[in-house]
Design a protein around this motif. Structure first.
Motif, PDB file in Angstrom:
ATOM      1  N   ALA A  32       0.854  -1.264  -0.012  1.00  0.00           N
ATOM      2  CA  ALA A  32      -0.108  -0.042   0.069  1.00  0.00           C
ATOM      3  C   ALA A  32       0.879   1.322  -0.041  1.00  0.00           C
ATOM      4  CB  ALA A  32      -0.737  -0.011   1.111  1.00  0.00           C
ATOM      5  N   ALA A  33       2.029   1.188   0.897  1.00  0.00           N
ATOM      6  CA  ALA A  33       2.756   2.275   0.820  1.00  0.00           C
ATOM      7  C   ALA A  33       3.472   2.686  -0.457  1.00  0.00           C
ATOM      8  CB  ALA A  33       3.752   2.207   1.961  1.00  0.00           C
ATOM      9  N   TYR A  34       3.730   1.477  -0.984  1.00  0.00           N
ATOM     10  CA  TYR A  34       4.610   1.468  -2.363  1.00  0.00           C
ATOM     11  C   TYR A  34       3.714   2.081  -3.562  1.00  0.00           C
ATOM     12  CZ  TYR A  34       7.769  -0.652  -5.726  1.00  0.00           C
ATOM     13  OH  TYR A  34       8.652  -0.829  -6.934  1.00  0.00           O
ATOM     14  N   GLU A  35       2.464   1.802  -3.345  1.00  0.00           N
ATOM     15  CA  GLU A  35       1.567   2.454  -4.451  1.00  0.00           C
ATOM     16  C   GLU A  35       1.345   3.690  -4.171  1.00  0.00           C
ATOM     17  OE1 GLU A  35      -2.852   1.695  -5.964  1.00  0.00           O
ATOM     18  OE2 GLU A  35      -2.168   0.370  -4.636  1.00  0.00           O
ATOM     19  N   LYS A  68       5.052   6.526  10.953  1.00  0.00           N
ATOM     20  CA  LYS A  68       5.071   6.594   9.473  1.00  0.00           C
ATOM     21  C   LYS A  68       6.483   6.489   8.851  1.00  0.00           C
ATOM     22  CE  LYS A  68       3.258   9.464   5.796  1.00  0.00           C
ATOM     23  NZ  LYS A  68       2.502  10.782   5.657  1.00  0.00           N
ATOM     24  N   ASP A  69       7.368   7.308   9.824  1.00  0.00           N
ATOM     25  CA  ASP A  69       8.902   7.470   9.281  1.00  0.00           C
ATOM     26  C   ASP A  69       9.444   6.021   9.050  1.00  0.00           C
ATOM     27  OD1 ASP A  69       8.595  10.156   8.927  1.00  0.00           O
ATOM     28  OD2 ASP A  69       9.766  10.715  10.582  1.00  0.00           O
ATOM     29  N   GLU A  70       9.222   5.039  10.110  1.00  0.00           N
ATOM     30  CA  GLU A  70       9.503   3.977  10.070  1.00  0.00           C
ATOM     31  C   GLU A  70       9.255   2.904   8.781  1.00  0.00           C
ATOM     32  OE1 GLU A  70       9.507  -0.114  12.764  1.00  0.00           O
ATOM     33  OE2 GLU A  70       9.762   1.801  13.777  1.00  0.00           O
ATOM     34  N   LEU A  71       7.805   3.198   8.428  1.00  0.00           N
ATOM     35  CA  LEU A  71       7.376   2.788   7.075  1.00  0.00           C
ATOM     36  C   LEU A  71       7.976   3.307   5.925  1.00  0.00           C
ATOM     37  CD1 LEU A  71       5.500   1.077   5.587  1.00  0.00           C
ATOM     38  CD2 LEU A  71       3.679   2.668   5.866  1.00  0.00           C
ATOM     39  N   VAL A  72       8.130   4.769   5.878  1.00  0.00           N
ATOM     40  CA  VAL A  72       8.868   5.032   4.676  1.00  0.00           C
ATOM     41  C   VAL A  72      10.239   4.686   4.745  1.00  0.00           C
ATOM     42  CG1 VAL A  72       9.697   7.113   3.789  1.00  0.00           C
ATOM     43  CG2 VAL A  72       7.440   7.420   4.951  1.00  0.00           C
ATOM     44  N   LEU A  73      11.078   4.462   5.647  1.00  0.00           N
ATOM     45  CA  LEU A  73      12.261   3.892   5.521  1.00  0.00           C
ATOM     46  C   LEU A  73      12.281   2.525   4.969  1.00  0.00           C
ATOM     47  CD1 LEU A  73      13.811   5.028   9.097  1.00  0.00           C
ATOM     48  CD2 LEU A  73      14.264   5.656   6.777  1.00  0.00           C
ATOM     49  N   ALA A  74      11.418   1.760   5.376  1.00  0.00           N
ATOM     50  CA  ALA A  74      11.130   0.360   4.733  1.00  0.00           C
ATOM     51  C   ALA A  74      10.638   0.567   3.234  1.00  0.00           C
ATOM     52  CB  ALA A  74       9.958  -0.259   5.454  1.00  0.00           C
ATOM     53  N   LEU A  76      11.715   2.872   1.373  1.00  0.00           N
ATOM     54  CA  LEU A  76      12.791   3.251   0.744  1.00  0.00           C
ATOM     55  C   LEU A  76      13.725   2.349   0.396  1.00  0.00           C
ATOM     56  CD1 LEU A  76      13.433   6.903   2.166  1.00  0.00           C
ATOM     57  CD2 LEU A  76      12.766   6.395  -0.141  1.00  0.00           C
ATOM     58  N   GLU A  77      14.028   1.113   1.289  1.00  0.00           N
ATOM     59  CA  GLU A  77      14.732   0.197   1.176  1.00  0.00           C
ATOM     60  C   GLU A  77      14.194  -0.728   0.008  1.00  0.00           C
ATOM     61  OE1 GLU A  77      17.308  -3.130   1.364  1.00  0.00           O
ATOM     62  OE2 GLU A  77      17.541  -0.964   2.332  1.00  0.00           O
ATOM     63  N   ARG A  78      12.807  -1.043   0.024  1.00  0.00           N
ATOM     64  CA  ARG A  78      12.032  -1.855  -1.154  1.00  0.00           C
ATOM     65  C   ARG A  78      12.639  -1.020  -2.477  1.00  0.00           C
ATOM     66  NH1 ARG A  78       6.006  -4.032  -1.861  1.00  0.00           N
ATOM     67  NH2 ARG A  78       6.563  -5.219  -0.114  1.00  0.00           N
ATOM     68  N   CYS A  79      12.539   0.369  -2.509  1.00  0.00           N
ATOM     69  CA  CYS A  79      12.809   0.920  -3.672  1.00  0.00           C
ATOM     70  C   CYS A  79      14.371   0.599  -4.024  1.00  0.00           C
ATOM     71  CB  CYS A  79      12.485   2.369  -3.621  1.00  0.00           C
ATOM     72  SG  CYS A  79      10.678   2.737  -3.451  1.00  0.00           S
ATOM     73  N   HIS A  80      15.081   0.761  -3.140  1.00  0.00           N
ATOM     74  CA  HIS A  80      16.628   0.385  -3.304  1.00  0.00           C
ATOM     75  C   HIS A  80      16.589  -0.844  -4.294  1.00  0.00           C
ATOM     76  CE1 HIS A  80      20.651  -0.186  -2.623  1.00  0.00           C
ATOM     77  NE2 HIS A  80      20.411  -1.274  -1.717  1.00  0.00           N
ATOM     78  N   GLN A  81      16.082  -1.791  -3.501  1.00  0.00           N
ATOM     79  CA  GLN A  81      16.314  -3.158  -4.012  1.00  0.00           C
ATOM     80  C   GLN A  81      15.472  -3.420  -5.469  1.00  0.00           C
ATOM     81  OE1 GLN A  81      14.441  -5.513  -1.084  1.00  0.00           O
ATOM     82  NE2 GLN A  81      16.137  -5.522   0.283  1.00  0.00           N
ATOM     83  N   ASP A  82      14.238  -2.785  -5.718  1.00  0.00           N
ATOM     84  CA  ASP A  82      13.402  -3.202  -6.606  1.00  0.00           C
ATOM     85  C   ASP A  82      13.739  -2.194  -8.065  1.00  0.00           C
ATOM     86  OD1 ASP A  82      12.455  -5.154  -5.192  1.00  0.00           O
ATOM     87  OD2 ASP A  82      10.482  -4.222  -5.050  1.00  0.00           O
ATOM     88  N   ILE A 139      17.886  12.580   4.317  1.00  0.00           N
ATOM     89  CA  ILE A 139      19.259  12.324   4.483  1.00  0.00           C
ATOM     90  C   ILE A 139      19.288  10.684   3.949  1.00  0.00           C
ATOM     91  CG2 ILE A 139      20.766  11.431   5.932  1.00  0.00           C
ATOM     92  CD1 ILE A 139      19.787  13.787   7.899  1.00  0.00           C
ATOM     93  N   THR A 140      18.366   9.929   4.379  1.00  0.00           N
ATOM     94  CA  THR A 140      18.431   8.314   3.999  1.00  0.00           C
ATOM     95  C   THR A 140      18.276   8.208   2.204  1.00  0.00           C
ATOM     96  OG1 THR A 140      17.454   7.706   5.871  1.00  0.00           O
ATOM     97  CG2 THR A 140      17.239   6.218   3.989  1.00  0.00           C
ATOM     98  N   SER A 141      17.724   9.215   1.771  1.00  0.00           N
ATOM     99  CA  SER A 141      17.472   9.052   0.401  1.00  0.00           C
ATOM    100  C   SER A 141      18.921   9.543  -0.302  1.00  0.00           C
ATOM    101  CB  SER A 141      16.244  10.219  -0.278  1.00  0.00           C
ATOM    102  OG  SER A 141      15.033   9.629   0.254  1.00  0.00           O
TER     103      SER A 141
END
Length: 212
Positions: A32-35, A68-74, A76-82, A139-141
């Protein structure tokens, strides 16, 4: 071997970048977050909407993500992989082992991405611009984006190019600029950026044509 640009085969040449995946409640929340984050950004999407879209209970959401920030970090990690860093590295290696050829192939990979019907902006660039470079998510981005620059530098060193730090910075600017141009509607952005990258490689003592 460097691939010549052929719009008719660009989609076939593009790496298979996974989108949504089956799984338990945590994966449904991430789906859901990804979309939603890709479509509308971070700030516009609230936790209540994420919970509703994922079809989970509020308690279930907070069992997986404390904020919500913790979800955003997850996310971003998925985006990094995918979507970006790992996909680009893997695909350039599949196309050629020549380090200069891999530098050029980065732009072929981007070209295939830009021509996808559902192409959307790089999540890291979008998040950094939306949240700001001083925000923890910004910063993470930036850190994820820096991995692309590090990859380019490693290839430049392996190819024996002069001033690999300068070349990496210049090519990184080209990759980010081409992504923004593609979002604006210029689907040829990576093709133009690749020609500019070839000139940079020559300026740094390399031969992009010999890498073909």
């Amino acid at each position: 071997m460097e691939h010549a640009h052929d719009p008719s085969t660009a989609a076939d040449d593009a790496p298979a970048l996974p989108r949504l995946r089956p799984g338990g409640s945590r994966d449904r929340i991430l789906d859901a977050a990804y979309e939603l984050f890709l479509q509308r950004g971070i700030r516009d999407v609230g936790i209540a909407e994420l919970i509703s879209r994922a079809g989970v209970a509020k308690a279930t959401f907070y069992a997986h993500f404390t904020s919500k920030d913790e979800l955003v970090l997850a996310y971003l990690e998925r985006c990094h992989q995918d979507m970006t860093v790992e996909a680009i590295i893997a695909e350039t290696g599949r196309r050629t082992e020549n380090p200069t050829g891999r530098l050029m192939a980065i732009f072929d990979v981007l070209d295939g991405w830009f021509r996808e019907d559902d192409f959307q902006a790089c999540a890291f660039i979008s998040t950094m611009l939306e949240m700001g470079p001083a925000h923890p998510l910004g910063i993470t981005s930036i850190e994820y984006l820096a991995q692309v620059r590090a990859f380019i530098r490693a290839l430049a060193v392996e190819a024996g190019l002069e001033q690999p730090d300068v070349l990496a910075r210049s090519c990184h600017i080209l990759t980010k600029g081409s992504i923004i141009s593609a979002v604006e509607g210029d689907r040829e952005a990576a093709v133009v950026a690749k020609r500019m990258a070839a000139s940079l490689i020559r300026d740094h003592g390399g031969d992009p044509i010999a890498a073909d």
